[in-house]
Design an enzyme around this catalytic site. Structure first.
Site, PDB file in Angstrom:
ATOM      1  N   GLN A  15       4.439  15.103  25.090  1.00  0.00           N
ATOM      2  CA  GLN A  15       5.552  14.961  24.136  1.00  0.00           C
ATOM      3  C   GLN A  15       6.783  14.323  24.777  1.00  0.00           C
ATOM      4  OE1 GLN A  15       5.352  15.565  20.935  1.00  0.00           O
ATOM      5  NE2 GLN A  15       3.420  16.672  20.844  1.00  0.00           N
ATOM      6  N   LYS A  45      -0.119   9.649  20.849  1.00  0.00           N
ATOM      7  CA  LYS A  45       1.243  10.136  20.568  1.00  0.00           C
ATOM      8  C   LYS A  45       2.282   9.107  21.028  1.00  0.00           C
ATOM      9  CE  LYS A  45      -0.141  14.946  21.205  1.00  0.00           C
ATOM     10  NZ  LYS A  45      -0.096  15.571  19.882  1.00  0.00           N
ATOM     11  N   CYS A  82      -0.499  24.924  17.815  1.00  0.00           N
ATOM     12  CA  CYS A  82      -1.307  25.141  19.035  1.00  0.00           C
ATOM     13  C   CYS A  82      -0.467  25.780  20.127  1.00  0.00           C
ATOM     14  CB  CYS A  82      -1.914  23.835  19.559  1.00  0.00           C
ATOM     15  SG  CYS A  82      -3.091  23.124  18.432  1.00  0.00           S
ATOM     16  N   ASP A 130       2.776  18.179  31.896  1.00  0.00           N
ATOM     17  CA  ASP A 130       2.170  17.746  30.645  1.00  0.00           C
ATOM     18  C   ASP A 130       3.217  16.901  29.911  1.00  0.00           C
ATOM     19  OD1 ASP A 130       1.367  17.459  28.043  1.00  0.00           O
ATOM     20  OD2 ASP A 130       0.865  19.564  27.713  1.00  0.00           O
ATOM     21  N   HIS A 152       1.479  24.246  25.106  1.00  0.00           N
ATOM     22  CA  HIS A 152       0.435  23.959  24.105  1.00  0.00           C
ATOM     23  C   HIS A 152      -0.857  24.610  24.617  1.00  0.00           C
ATOM     24  CE1 HIS A 152      -2.565  21.396  22.052  1.00  0.00           C
ATOM     25  NE2 HIS A 152      -1.616  21.013  21.224  1.00  0.00           N
TER      26      HIS A 152
HETATM   27  N1  PLP Z   1       0.197  19.090  25.316  1.00  0.00           N
HETATM   28  C1  PLP Z   1       1.174  18.987  24.398  1.00  0.00           C
HETATM   29  C2  PLP Z   1       2.578  19.347  24.780  1.00  0.00           C
HETATM   30  C3  PLP Z   1       0.869  18.536  23.122  1.00  0.00           C
HETATM   31  O1  PLP Z   1       1.833  18.431  22.205  1.00  0.00           O
HETATM   32  C4  PLP Z   1      -0.471  18.207  22.800  1.00  0.00           C
HETATM   33  C5  PLP Z   1      -0.828  17.782  21.431  1.00  0.00           C
HETATM   34  O2  PLP Z   1      -0.150  18.071  20.480  1.00  0.00           O
HETATM   35  C6  PLP Z   1      -1.439  18.313  23.792  1.00  0.00           C
HETATM   36  C7  PLP Z   1      -1.074  18.764  25.037  1.00  0.00           C
HETATM   37  C8  PLP Z   1      -2.863  17.939  23.523  1.00  0.00           C
HETATM   38  O3  PLP Z   1      -2.935  16.554  23.301  1.00  0.00           O
HETATM   39  P1  PLP Z   1      -4.272  15.872  22.754  1.00  0.00           P
HETATM   40  O4  PLP Z   1      -4.638  16.597  21.513  1.00  0.00           O
HETATM   41  O5  PLP Z   1      -3.874  14.449  22.532  1.00  0.00           O
HETATM   42  O6  PLP Z   1      -5.299  16.013  23.824  1.00  0.00           O
END
Ligand code: PLP
Length: 407
Positions: free
Chosen positions: A204, A227, A365, A201, A124
């Protein structure tokens, strides 16, 4: 045997009980954010109406009570991911802030000119841009683990990227765009053989499967509350004490200090060193409530049911002519990204929306990943434990309608 009573669970989520364009809402955008159970909504409302007071500062009753609840929430998060100590849990506003904090602070301490940082094609933007900025600041080099056509990381190639200059590896456990589950245990093992720390990270992954940071032996683990059926504006960093102690603060100001004079400031101990300003204590307690809620359901039960949904949806969608699933990894969570031959994903998404079905459209993203597949974007249906096979049938019918309209 299904261990979850889905119809009963659905009643816990008030937002699901509504009509969109006179059709019952089908919410398949859980990868972007999950819906909140009433118990989380009530908890936040109760704090504002009965318990609100700034924490960590007052000696009065409300402040002391809420400080205790905030620190209890931290312990709930600690136990949820099996972190060794509660002071290794830093509460942030979300995954994005968590990764920015680590990239900045770790980078300040350990990254110098010519050093290398490894991420992957599946990331992401939140796990790309902070590292890119760090590389620009420090004149370091960003290296990227490639994938195969199924959307799986190529671990042999990963091994080849590692060098004596590698300072950190940062990868997701689950890809938001494709649903691929990465073998992060193996990735960590390989990095550790070379004394390289790893950030995972988990934005998900925590909502779909049990995560044990001690078992993974990751050095950092980050995720977002929203999430995970919790409130917006709350996120988590788990970091090994050794690193967090050595790393400088990212944001500075109130609460994160030990002593301030105009000549010099000394910093507070963990975790407060990384929690400058008034934290989102309401959302932190809401997150703990959400964690209690899903633990009551059981993450093993959730994983088993979501696998059923994924298999069902994959088989149905695959049977549609002209539909191509992007991301066919052997190990996936319940998200399906797809494109329709000769139909733009935005057009398809808008028609599907008119049938009351919320799916994601776009690059998710993850633009470099879309480039890898030579596409602009996809439609993504991402499921949660409150979704049903009947809802998947509705998506199937909606896609057929799209094909008829544009075919
Ligand atoms: N990393 C991953 C794999 C994500 O799916 C997302 C959000 O969709 C993020 C980071 C960023 O998360 P946030 O927008 O809650 O900061």
């Amino acid at each position: 045997m299904l261990n979850l009573d889905i119809q009963k669970i659905r009643k816990d989520f008030p937002i699901l009980n509504q009509q969109i364009y006179n059709k019952p809402l089908v919410y398949f955008d859980n990868g972007a954010t999950t819906q909140k159970p009433q118990i989380v909504i009530d908890e936040e409302s109760k704090i504002y109406s009965q318990e609100n007071s700034n924490i960590h500062r007052g000696v009065h009753y409300l402040s002391e009570q809420l400080t205790q609840r905030y620190e209890d929430a931290r312990k709930t998060v600690q136990k949820f991911i099996n972190a060794p100590h509660d002071h290794e849990i830093i509460l942030t506003s979300g995954t994005t802030e968590s990764i920015n904090t680590i990239a900045y602070s770790f980078g300040e301490k350990y990254v110098n000119e010519g050093d290398e940082i490894i991420i992957s094609t599946l990331e992401h933007h939140a796990n790309i841009v902070p590292w890119q900025m760090l590389c620009e600041r420090k004149k370091a080099v960003l290296k990227v683990i490639p994938i195969n056509d199924k959307g799986e990381l190529l671990l042999d190639e990963y091994q080849k990227l590692i060098s004596p200059k590698t300072k950190i590896v940062a990868v997701n456990q689950v890809s938001n765009a494709l649903g691929t589950v990465n073998d992060v245990k193996k990735i960590i093992e390989i990095a550790h053989k070379n004394d390289i720390p790893v950030l995972i990270d988990g934005a998900q992954s925590v909502q779909h499967n049990v995560v044990d940071v001690q078992d993974l032996d990751c050095d950092f683990f980050v995720f977002s509350g929203h999430k995970l059926y919790g409130p917006n504006g709350i996120g988590v960093i788990y970091g090994k004490e050794k690193f967090l102690n050595e790393m400088p603060p990212y944001m500075t100001g109130g609460e994160m200090i030990k002593k301030v004079t105009f000549e010099k400031t000394t910093f507070n101990e963990l975790p407060f060193k990384f929690e400058a300003g008034t934290p989102n204590y309401v959302a932190a307690i809401g997150l703990a409530t959400a964690i209690d809620y899903i633990q009551e359901l059981g993450l093993e039960n959730i994983a088993a049911y979501e696998k059923e949904l994924l298999d069902y949806a994959t088989e149905k969608l695959e049977s549609i002519e002209g539909l191509r699933i992007i991301g066919t990894a052997a190990n996936k969570v319940c998200a399906i990204s797809f494109i329709l031959e000769n139909i733009h994903h935005f057009d398809a998404g808008m028609v599907i929306d008119k049938m009351g079905i919320a799916v994601r459209t776009g690059h998710h993203c993850a633009e470099p990943l879309m480039d890898r597949f030579n596409i602009e974007g996809t439609l993504r249906a991402s499921f949660a434990f409150y979704n049903t096979k009947e809802e998947i049938d509705k998506l199937y019918d909606a896609i057929l309608t799209v094909k008829q309209m544009f075919g």
